[in-house]
Design a protein around this motif. Sequence first.
Motif, PDB file in Angstrom:
ATOM      1  N   GLN A 107      36.548  43.383  24.556  1.00 42.27           N
ATOM      2  CA  GLN A 107      37.481  42.323  24.905  1.00 42.27           C
ATOM      3  C   GLN A 107      37.817  42.317  26.396  1.00 42.27           C
ATOM      4  N   VAL A 108      37.445  43.376  27.109  1.00 41.30           N
ATOM      5  CA  VAL A 108      37.777  43.459  28.533  1.00 41.30           C
ATOM      6  C   VAL A 108      36.694  42.773  29.365  1.00 41.30           C
ATOM      7  N   PRO A 109      37.011  42.380  30.605  1.00 43.80           N
ATOM      8  CA  PRO A 109      36.024  41.723  31.467  1.00 43.80           C
ATOM      9  C   PRO A 109      34.808  42.611  31.723  1.00 43.80           C
ATOM     10  N   GLU A 110      33.646  41.997  31.714  1.00 43.98           N
ATOM     11  CA  GLU A 110      32.390  42.710  31.960  1.00 43.98           C
ATOM     12  C   GLU A 110      31.698  42.074  33.161  1.00 43.98           C
ATOM     13  N   ILE A 111      31.213  42.904  34.071  1.00 45.58           N
ATOM     14  CA  ILE A 111      30.537  42.433  35.280  1.00 45.58           C
ATOM     15  C   ILE A 111      29.129  43.002  35.290  1.00 45.58           C
ATOM     16  N   ALA A 112      28.125  42.123  35.331  1.00 43.28           N
ATOM     17  CA  ALA A 112      26.730  42.536  35.242  1.00 43.28           C
ATOM     18  C   ALA A 112      26.088  42.595  36.620  1.00 43.28           C
TER      19      ALA A 112
ATOM     20  N   GLU B 115      34.778  45.337  50.755  1.00 46.77           N
ATOM     21  CA  GLU B 115      34.920  43.912  50.468  1.00 46.77           C
ATOM     22  C   GLU B 115      34.395  43.585  49.071  1.00 46.77           C
ATOM     23  N   ALA B 116      33.230  44.139  48.723  1.00 45.63           N
ATOM     24  CA  ALA B 116      32.658  43.895  47.392  1.00 45.63           C
ATOM     25  C   ALA B 116      33.528  44.508  46.305  1.00 45.63           C
ATOM     26  N   ALA B 117      34.039  45.716  46.545  1.00 43.84           N
ATOM     27  CA  ALA B 117      34.882  46.388  45.555  1.00 43.84           C
ATOM     28  C   ALA B 117      36.159  45.588  45.288  1.00 43.84           C
ATOM     29  N   MET B 118      36.765  45.045  46.338  1.00 40.84           N
ATOM     30  CA  MET B 118      37.979  44.249  46.168  1.00 40.84           C
ATOM     31  C   MET B 118      37.691  42.960  45.407  1.00 40.84           C
ATOM     32  N   LEU B 119      36.535  42.358  45.670  1.00 43.09           N
ATOM     33  CA  LEU B 119      36.166  41.133  44.978  1.00 43.09           C
ATOM     34  C   LEU B 119      36.013  41.390  43.480  1.00 43.09           C
ATOM     35  N   LEU B 120      35.348  42.486  43.125  1.00 40.24           N
ATOM     36  CA  LEU B 120      35.156  42.821  41.712  1.00 40.24           C
ATOM     37  C   LEU B 120      36.490  43.137  41.036  1.00 40.24           C
ATOM     38  N   TRP B 121      37.392  43.793  41.768  1.00 35.76           N
ATOM     39  CA  TRP B 121      38.732  44.041  41.232  1.00 35.76           C
ATOM     40  C   TRP B 121      39.408  42.727  40.882  1.00 35.76           C
ATOM     41  N   ASN B 122      39.315  41.770  41.789  1.00 34.60           N
ATOM     42  CA  ASN B 122      39.956  40.472  41.555  1.00 34.60           C
ATOM     43  C   ASN B 122      39.322  39.728  40.386  1.00 34.60           C
ATOM     44  N   TRP B 123      38.012  39.868  40.223  1.00 36.83           N
ATOM     45  CA  TRP B 123      37.337  39.253  39.070  1.00 36.83           C
ATOM     46  C   TRP B 123      37.898  39.804  37.766  1.00 36.83           C
ATOM     47  N   ALA B 124      38.074  41.121  37.735  1.00 35.99           N
ATOM     48  CA  ALA B 124      38.486  41.794  36.495  1.00 35.99           C
ATOM     49  C   ALA B 124      39.983  41.726  36.250  1.00 35.99           C
ATOM     50  N   HIS B 125      40.749  41.355  37.276  1.00 39.79           N
ATOM     51  CA  HIS B 125      42.209  41.317  37.146  1.00 39.79           C
ATOM     52  C   HIS B 125      42.738  39.978  37.655  1.00 39.79           C
ATOM     53  N   PRO B 126      42.340  38.872  37.012  1.00 38.56           N
ATOM     54  CA  PRO B 126      42.826  37.568  37.444  1.00 38.56           C
ATOM     55  C   PRO B 126      44.318  37.444  37.169  1.00 38.56           C
ATOM     56  N   PRO B 127      45.012  36.636  37.955  1.00 35.78           N
ATOM     57  CA  PRO B 127      46.450  36.462  37.713  1.00 35.78           C
ATOM     58  C   PRO B 127      46.700  35.696  36.427  1.00 35.78           C
TER      59      PRO B 127
END
Length: 213
Positions: A23-28, A189-201
């Motif tokens: 159920q959690v966000p998945e990034i491929a 920069e990439a790590a922060m972007l992925l964090w934001n993908w997985a933790h949308p407001p």
Amino acid sequence: MGWMHTARFLTTAPQLQYLPPLQVPEIAFVGRSNAGKSTCINTLTQQKRLAFASKTPGRTQHINLFSLGRQGETDAVLADLPGYGYAAVPKQDKIRWQQVMANYLVTRENLTGIVLLCDPRHGLTELDEILLEVIRPRVEEGMKFLVLLTKADKLNRAEANKALSIARLQAGGGEVKLFSALKKQGVEEAAMLLWNWAHPPGPATGTAVDTTA
């Protein structure tokens, strides 16, 4: 950055039916066998052998999942998809894996974002463009998409700017960034972007699940 460093092996699967429903966000992470995908994942997570780089590219044909989050909890998952396009792999294996990967990218319900790794010295290849066509409907529906131009340390400034411009035209609305594991360029920069993908407001944020049971 610290969130990426919590990555740990979750499971491996040769076919989609063996992947656990999550159920959690998945990034491929996807890309050609020589694009530096494993190195990128290991650099982002600061773990030398989390993603295994085979001495024979293209031989490993499993989907590997890595969980992210505090110990005992998972708030997102990284999916490492085998590299494609390597000549030494038998044709029937290529076809089988391409079908598995396409099905995964089209049907995986909790897939939130896709990172395409590309060596900018070669640019997006025909196989990369096929992948872009596969994911285009989901990207148009709002799925996050990033092209990481790896091995950026091998380019001078003019070459880097040219590679960025070309990739942006091909990315079909996705973001494009330079990345170098050697020089640590673009890592934070990439790590922060992925964090934001997985933790949308808002209420869309995935709920952490207990993985200790």
